[in-house]
Design a protein around this motif. Structure first.
Motif: not given
Lengths: 598, 192
Positions: B73-78, B125-134
């Motif tokens: 399953t596609k999942v958005w996770h660092p 990419v996901v990790a960067q978003q997690y850190n910068q724009d939660y």
């Protein structure tokens, strides 16, 4: 032996060169081992003995089982001092748990034993207590599962750190249990485990390295002291201990790595480029000529003359390019900075000289046989010269300095180039330093060439007074070359590398005696060493003539090779000056005393 | 050889309390070395309400070597690749222990969903978003859960079509849905 000395004395007796006496010790070429040498060759046979000492020290100091001591040492990369520092700093428990040695818990083990059948958490079967093993950490699994786990870990190359199977258990498994269980199922893997465990002493140890010989001689070298050094294995290979490539001092390891790479790249491409292309005067890219006429167009649109490389217009006739004539000699026509060409020229300058000295060294290697033959014929003539050690000394000095000279060119290429230290000095500073260095280098070069010339003389065909003269020159030059080498190294270490601001760049230091030849590790180092050193003192006292006889044996490889044994030869040959400089231990100083008296 | 008996025992164990644990495993035909795991998204996370499929391959040396797991399953996770579902989790690599089981591994994946480790990312990419724009990370993760991990709810295309039929331009509809985590009512409010 006594005869030798007498004849030597006689010789000096009627020789008017007083200055020579003082330097006499210096000219005797010493075997390539310094008194401070403690480099050891470790063979397959002595590998266990080599680590025994460290293991013993740790087991005794901490009252441990040997396998726990090994686990500790592997964890701390066989650095006993560091291990002890951790012990002092963090305490025994932390030292043990961090390395994966469980602190024994007898009660826990007892409880695991008390039930009638045990459920193994790995295969999830009920197992009889006879077929399970409890590790030191208290975790208990069935023997089949343990064995399977061990075999997989060994095959993965994890022999030195086989951990317990329990989740998050850090404990290292007992090597005896691994050995027993695995050898039942797969003796070959058990053997591999044994080897890996033993070789940890080489693989996980900053002081020990495999000899890089190809095909591999099977030896490893253990050094004692600074890792910036060059050693010779008993297989004859000389190498830089730091980077395991050929001995390259005064080049640093980084310089040498860059140089080798550059030589490889350049030889393939640049040679071709220099032959087939010319750089465009505008974009400096190499251009290959694909037509007959000498007006060439670069891809960038620039027209230039193939003969002189100068920029031109685009019109031309069969006989010339309009408005352009380069047939006339003009000295200042290189106005446009041809950077690529300049860089290449610079590289070729250094490379040619590096190569030239390497080639000389190869040719001089053949000279060794010739010289030995000459000595043999001269000795048979029985004309008063009995001792020809001055020739072999000179020859050895020649090899040593040729090597230094050769590697000094790649050193200079990087020292004064843009690759490494561009920002470390201003243009003026660089120029100044370069002049300083090149002075030293040139002096060395001139002296080496002179020495080479005299050594090539066929002295067996010459009259006695002529031989005396050559002998004089060789003796003087041998000393002079050594001094030049020392001076150049001093300049490199103090004035060049020593003054770098942004980086520290270290090289293997110069030793007059050449690259240190590692000696075979004796199986029982302690007692042997004492034995040999006392023997050395005895020899000193009873046979003063060995001072002059020592050089005769210098080119032979030593098999018995103890450090102290080596210093027996060394002390007789080292100069007074050097004895003072290089004496480190009091033992060695004592050994040197009789030589001075003699 | 693969320890079939242990795998079978594990499967029985998982089946017994799959309701409580939220993880389950099904067989892929006859081949016991190829399994399919399911975990439910942990509550109070952007993955809540989603059901995530995981492909499980057992190496012959299992349980002495870790099982190979990958999100189907596609999942958005660092720590999970948004491209191919590859997982960055220590116990599936060097920290694996034979004492761990498929169940504990799946439970660890569930735990990973609730507590990402963006400093050790699988998907940069996901990790960067997690850190910068939660906040954006949360809404994207929720949108992906809505879109890919919920079989029961309306498919995203249907929602798009519904809103487009109301007279909004398609590109705006998609952006609105994405920012609202796939909630069509919130998206509608946003569009109005």
């Amino acid at each position: 032996m006594a005869d030798f000395e007498t004849s030597d004395d006689d010789y000096y007796g009627d020789d008017s060169l007083d200055g020579l006496d003082q330097e006499e010790d210096d000219l005797l070429w010493t075997p390539q081992r310094t008194p401070s040498s403690a480099s050891k060759v470790i063979t397959r046979a002595s590998l266990l003995a080599a680590q025994r000492e460290d293991l013993k020290r740790v087991t005794e100091m901490l009252t441990l089982k040997e396998h726990h001591a090994r686990t500790l040492l592997i964890h701390h990369r066989w650095d006993v001092e560091r291990l002890l520092a951790v012990l002092v700093e963090k305490g025994r428990d932390r030292l043990f748990t961090e390395a994966g040695i469980p602190i024994l818990d007898a009660a826990h083990q007892a409880s695991a034993r008390s039930t009638s059948s045990i459920m193994c958490n790995i295969c999830m079967e009920d197992i009889s207590p006879n077929d399970v093993t409890t590790m030191d950490c208290g975790h208990c699994f069935c023997n089949d599962c343990w064995t399977e786990h061990f075999i997989i870990k060994i095959k993965e190359g994890e022999s030195r750190r086989v951990r317990c199977m329990a989740h998050k258990c850090n404990a290292i498994c007992d090597e005896a249990i691994i050995r027993n269980l695995v050898s039942v199922k797969d003796p070959e893997v058990a053997e591999r485990f044994e080897r890996f465990l033993l070789e940890s002493y080489i693989e996980d140890n900053g002081k020990v390295k495999w000899c890089p010989s190809v095909p591999h001689c099977g030896n490893a070298i253990r050094i004692d002291g600074d890792s910036y050094c060059e050693v010779e294995c008993t297989c004859g290979l000389q190498f830089c201990f730091r980077c395991s490539s050929e001995a390259h001092s005064p080049c640093s390891c980084l310089m040498w790595e860059l140089w080798i790479k550059k030589c490889k790249d350049e030889s393939e491409t640049v040679n071709w480029l220099t032959v087939h292309t010319k750089p465009c005067p505008k974009c400096h890219k190499p251009v290959e000529k694909n037509g007959g006429c000498n007006l060439v167009t670069c891809l960038c649109g620039q027209y230039f003359c193939w003969l002189c490389g100068g920029a031109t217009g685009r019109d031309h006739t069969w006989t010339g390019i309009a408005g352009h004539s380069c047939g006339r000699y003009k000295s200042d026509h290189n106005k446009v900075a041809e950077r690529a060409k300049r860089d290449l020229n610079r590289y070729m300058h250094y490379h040619n000289r590096y190569k030239a000295h390497m080639d000389s060294m190869k040719r001089e290697n053949k000279l060794r046989e010739t010289v030995q033959a000459t000595i043999a014929t001269s000795e048979s003539k029985d004309d008063g010269f009995r001792d020809y050690s001055w020739v072999t000394n000179g020859l050895n000095r020649l090899f040593r300095s040729r090597r230094v000279l050769s590697y000094s060119y790649p050193f200079a290429f990087y020292m004064f180039g843009d690759d490494l230290f561009k920002d470390d000095m201003t243009e003026e500073e660089r120029q100044l330093k370069q002049n300083l260095f090149e002075d030293q280098q040139q002096q060395l070069e001139v002296t080496v060439e002179r020495l080479s010339k005299f050594i090539e003389e066929k002295f067996d065909k010459l009259p006695e007074d002529k031989v005396k003269e050559i002998r004089m020159h060789i003796i003087n030059l041998t000393v002079l070359v050594d001094t030049c080498c020392k001076n150049m190294y001093e300049c490199i270490e103090n004035d060049l590398l020593g003054l770098l601001q942004s980086t520290t760049h270290s090289i293997a230091p110069y030793t007059s005696k050449g690259i240190e030849r590692a000696s075979e590790l004796s199986v029982c180092p302690d007692s042997d060493q004492i034995l040999n050193s006392s023997k050395a003192n005895d020899d000193d006292a009873h046979d003063p003539s060995w001072v002059s006889s020592a050089p005769g044996t210098d080119s032979e490889p030593r098999s018995e090779g103890q450090v102290s044994c080596a210093s027996l030869d060394d002390n007789g040959c080292s100069s007074r000056k050097r004895a003072r400089e290089e004496t480190l231990g009091s033992l060695l100083f004592d050994l040197n005393l009789p030589a001075e008296v003699a | 050889m693969l320890d079939v008996s242990r795998v079978q025992k594990e499967l029985v164990e998982i089946d017994r309390d799959k309701r409580i644990s939220g993880v389950s495993i099904t067989l892929h035909g006859d081949d016991i070395s190829h399994l399919s795991g399911t975990i439910s998204g942990p509550i109070e996370t952007p993955y809540e309400g989603g059901t995530f499929q995981i492909d499980i391959q057992l190496p012959a040396s299992y349980p002495f070597e870790p099982p190979k797991m990958q999100f189907l399953t596609k999942v958005w996770h660092p720590n999970i690749s948004s491209q191919n579902g590859a997982i960055c989790l220590d116990i599936l690599k060097d920290q694996w222990s034979p004492a761990l089981t498929l169940k504990t591994a799946l439970l660890s994946l569930q735990a990973l969903l609730s507590s990402p480790a963006p400093d050790d990312p699988q998907d940069a990419v996901v990790a960067q978003q997690y850190n910068q724009d939660y906040p954006t990370f949360v809404s994207t993760a929720r949108y992906w859960t809505e879109t890919f991990a919920k079989r029961s709810s309306l498919g995203i295309e249907e929602k798009v079509q519904k809103l487009v039929e109301m007279g909004f331009p398609e590109s705006q509809v998609r952006t609105a849905l994405e920012t609202c985590g796939g909630d069509e009512n919130l998206a509608l409010e946003k569009l109005c």
